[in-house]
Design an enzyme around this catalytic site. Structure first.
Site, PDB file in Angstrom:
ATOM      1  N   ASP A  74      -2.888   1.322  -1.806  1.00 56.50           N
ATOM      2  CA  ASP A  74      -2.434   2.549  -1.148  1.00 56.50           C
ATOM      3  C   ASP A  74      -3.276   3.747  -1.553  1.00 56.50           C
ATOM      4  O   ASP A  74      -3.877   3.773  -2.624  1.00 56.50           O
ATOM      5  CB  ASP A  74      -0.969   2.816  -1.477  1.00 56.50           C
ATOM      6  CG  ASP A  74      -0.733   2.994  -2.972  1.00 56.50           C
ATOM      7  OD1 ASP A  74      -1.288   2.188  -3.750  1.00 56.50           O
ATOM      8  OD2 ASP A  74      -0.018   3.926  -3.370  1.00 56.50           O
ATOM      9  N   GLU A  75      -3.283   4.738  -0.708  1.00 55.00           N
ATOM     10  CA  GLU A  75      -3.805   6.080  -0.984  1.00 55.00           C
ATOM     11  C   GLU A  75      -5.197   6.068  -1.615  1.00 55.00           C
ATOM     12  O   GLU A  75      -5.512   6.886  -2.465  1.00 55.00           O
ATOM     13  CB  GLU A  75      -2.820   6.849  -1.888  1.00 55.00           C
ATOM     14  CG  GLU A  75      -1.459   7.060  -1.242  1.00 55.00           C
ATOM     15  CD  GLU A  75      -0.457   7.719  -2.171  1.00 55.00           C
ATOM     16  OE1 GLU A  75       0.319   8.569  -1.696  1.00 55.00           O
ATOM     17  OE2 GLU A  75      -0.447   7.375  -3.367  1.00 55.00           O
TER      18      GLU A  75
END
Length: 536
Positions: free
Chosen positions: A351-352
Site C-alpha cells: 500500500d501507499e
C-alpha cells in the site's frame, strides 16, 4: 470506617445480584446477550445449575480436546470462582465436550444443548467446540467473577443453539510497527478477541518507524530498525522465539497468525539498517532523526542508510526495486518468517508506495508473490496489489479503493473486506475521542455495525469474499489500555458481521446485547468506550 466498608460490601453484593451460595435466576435463552448472534436459538423451560460439583466431561480423544477442556475449566474459574474437575466418564451435572461429525455441516460449526442435568457442546472439529465454549461463557452472569467461592451457583437457561460462521476468515490486525507491544500484550489481546470467535490475527511487523521481528540473516533490521517508533521512542522487537510463542498461544485459541512485512513502500526501518536497499529516498525533514549506530553497538557507518522517521506521514519510502540485493533481502525475510508461521498466509503490504513508479511497482509485486509461493504460503496484499498480475491464490485486502478490489476479482482472486470507513479501529469514535485519527471517517458503534460486506459494491458478491478484518493502526496508540479503548466495543460489532448471517442482525438487538458485555468488561477491568448509542 469498618461499618462503612461492610455497608459497601453488602451494597456491592446487592448490585451484582447474588452472593456466595445464592443462585441467580436464568435469563431465558431467547433473551440472551450472545455476540456474535447465533444462527439458531431455541429456548426451553427450566435451567441447568452450574456449581462446584459440576464436572467437565471429555467425550473424545483427549489428545484432541484436553486443552479445550482445560481452557473451559480455567475460564469458568475466572468467571465464577468454581474449580471444576475434568473427567472422561459420562455423568449428570456435567458439561460434556464431544466431537461429533453430525453436530454441524460446517467445519467450525457447533451445537450447544442445555438440559436440566447436563450441557452438551458438540462439534465436528475441535475449533467448533472452542466456539461453542465462547457461547456458553456468555450465558454465565456477567459479574460472576466478582465474588469467587466454592458455594457459588449459576443458573443457565435450557434450550439449544446451532451455529456456524458466515465467513471462514474473521480477523483483526494489530500494528506493532508504529508503536511496539510486548508478547504479553499480544497474548492478552488474543484472549480478548477469541471470545468473539475471531480466528485470524494479522500482525503488521514492519513500517517506516520500526522493524519488529528478528531476521537472523539480516541482524541490523532489529538492532537498528527496531530501535525507533512514532515520537522517537525506544521501539522494540520480537525475537524468533518470541514470535513462535505468539504463534503457539494463538493456536491454543484457534487463531491463525498472519505476518505482514510491508513492501516496497513503508520500508524506512529497513533502509535505516541497510543503505544498500535504499534507492535514494528522502525522509521528511521535520520527522527525521539521525541514527546513532555506535550507541546501538554497530561500528560501521553506512552513508546510504536513512535517518529514523518519527512522524506518521506515509508514502515517501521505497525499496530499490532494480537491485538484485533487494530480492535477496525479501527472499531471506519471507523464508525465515514463513518457517516460523504454520498459517497459510504471508502479507506483503503493497500500500501507499507513492514514490515507486508503477512500472517498477508491478514487477516488484509479481516477484514478491513468486517468493511467497516458493515458501509454501499464499500472498495477501492491500488492494493496490491488484495493479499487478495476481496469482490465483493471492488475496487482495480491500481497505481504500473498490476499483482495486474489483480488479483483483476480475483476475480470479478473493478479497478480504476491511473498508477504512467502516472497519478501521483506529478511527476516532467522534470529534471528542482522545485517541485515533479521522482521515477516513468518524466511526461510532452503530456505524461499525450497520454495514455488510456484500452491500459495499455491486461487483463484490458473496462468492468473492474470503472474510472480514478490522485493522488497528497505532500511530496514536501506546498502551494496552489504548488498544482496548479503540477495539471495544467496535470489534464485537465487526465480529458479528463476520460470523452471523445478515438476516439475523439488527442494530436495536445488538445494542441491547452489547450492554451486557459492557458489564463483563467492567468487571474484568477492561478500558472500553461507553458509546452514547448504548444504554450501558
Amino acid at each position: 470506617m469498618k461499618q462503612l466498608k461492610n455497608m459497601f460490601f453488602i451494597s456491592a453484593l446487592t448490585f451484582l445480584g447474588f452472593s456466595c451460595g445464592k443462585q441467580q435466576e436464568a435469563v431465558p435463552l431467547d433473551k440472551h446477550s450472545i455476540i456474535p448472534i447465533p444462527v439458531s436459538v431455541v429456548p426451553a423451560a427450566g435451567s441447568f445449575t452450574l456449581d462446584g460439583k459440576t464436572a467437565i466431561v471429555l467425550q473424545a480423544d483427549p489428545a484432541q480436546v484436553q486443552l479445550i477442556g482445560e481452557y473451559l475449566k480455567s475460564s469458568i474459574s475466572t468467571l465464577t470462582g468454581l474449580n471444576l474437575n475434568i473427567a472422561q466418564e459420562d455423568r449428570d451435572n456435567a458439561i460434556v465436550l464431544a466431537l461429533d461429525a453430525t453436530a454441524s455441516d460446517e467445519e467450525e460449526g457447533y451445537r450447544l444443548a442445555i438440559m436440566d442435568k447436563k450441557i452438551l457442546v458438540s462439534a465436528p472439529q475441535p475449533a467448533g467446540l472452542f466456539y461453542g465454549i465462547q457461547t456458553l461463557k456468555q450465558l454465565i452472569p456477567a459479574h460472576g467473577g466478582k465474588i469467587p467461592g466454592v458455594n457459588n451457583q449459576f443458573s443457565l437457561p435450557q434450550g439449544s443453539i446451532e451455529d456456524h460462521p458466515e465467513y471462514g476468515y474473521r480477523g483483526m490486525m494489530l500494528d506493532v510497527a508504529r508503536h511496539f507491544f510486548s508478547v504479553e500484550d499480544v497474548k492478552k489481546l488474543i484472549d480478548q478477541i477469541a471470545v468473539y470467535k475471531i480466528n485470524h490475527l494479522h500482525l503488521h511487523l514492519s513500517d517506516d518507524q520500526g522493524w519488529r521481528i528478528e531476521i537472523k540473516s539480516w541482524p541490523l533490521l532489529t538492532t537498528i530498525g527496531g530501535a525507533n517508533e512514532v515520537g522517537g521512542g525506544k521501539g522494540g522487537y520480537y525475537t524468533q522465539d518470541d514470535y513462535t510463542e505468539i504463534v503457539r498461544y494463538a493456536q491454543s485459541r484457534f487463531i491463525t497468525i498472519v505476518p505482514e512485512i510491508d513492501m516496497p513502500g513503508h520500508t524506512n526501518s529497513a533502509l535505516n539498517a541497510y543503505g544498500i536497499l535504499n534507492p535514494g529516498i528522502t525522509v521528511p525533514e521535520a520527522t527525521a532523526v539521525p541514527v546513532d549506530r555506535k550507541a546501538l553497538g554497530v561500528e560501521e557507518e553506512d552513508p546510504d542508510a536513512t535517518p529514523y522517521h518519527t512522524g506518521i506521514e506515509v508514502g515517501f519510502s521505497t525499496l530499490d526495486t532494480d537491485s538484485p540485493v533487494t530480492y535477496k533481502f525479501i527472499d531471506d525475510v519471507i523464508r525465515e518468517i514463513s518457517e516460523l508461521t504454520p498459517g497459510p498466509y504471508f502479507h506483503i503490504g503493497g500500500d501507499e508506495s507513492h514514490v515507486t513508479a508503477m512500472e517498477d511497482y508491478i514487477p516488484f509485486i509479481e516477484k514478491a508473490q513468486e517468493i511467497v509461493t516458493k515458501y509454501g504460503k499464499k500472498t495477501l496484499g492491500w488492494d493496490e496489489v491488484a495493479h499487478a498480475k495476481l496469482l490465483p491464490t493471492t488475496v487482495a485486502q480491500y481497505w481504500a479503493k473498490a476499483e482495486n478490489a474489483i480488479m483483483a476479482i476480475e483476475q480470479g482472486s478473493k478479497v478480504l473486506i476491511s473498508p477504512a470507513v467502516k472497519a478501521y479501529l483506529d478511527m476516532q469514535y467522534d470529534s471528542t475521542t482522545h485517541l485515533g485519527l479521522h482521515w477516513a471517517a468518524y466511526i461510532e458503534l452503530d456505524e461499525a455495525y450497520n454495514w455488510d460486506p456484500t452491500e459495499l459494491e455491486a461487483e463484490i458478491r458473496r462468492e468473492h469474499i474470503l472474510g472480514v478484518e478490522a485493522p488497528l493502526w497505532t500511530e496514536t496508540i501506546t498502551t494496552m489500555s489504548d488498544i482496548e479503548y479503540m477495539t471495544f466495543p467496535r470489534l464485537a460489532a465487526i465480529a458479528e458481521i463476520a460470523w452471523s448471517p445478515k438476516t439475523a442482525r439488527n442494530w436495536e438487538d445488538f445494542s441491547r446485547r452489547i450492554a451486557w458485555h459492557g458489564q463483563r468488561w467492567e468487571a474484568q477491568g477492561k478500558n472500553f468506550y461507553r458509546s452514547p448509542k448504548v444504554e450501558w
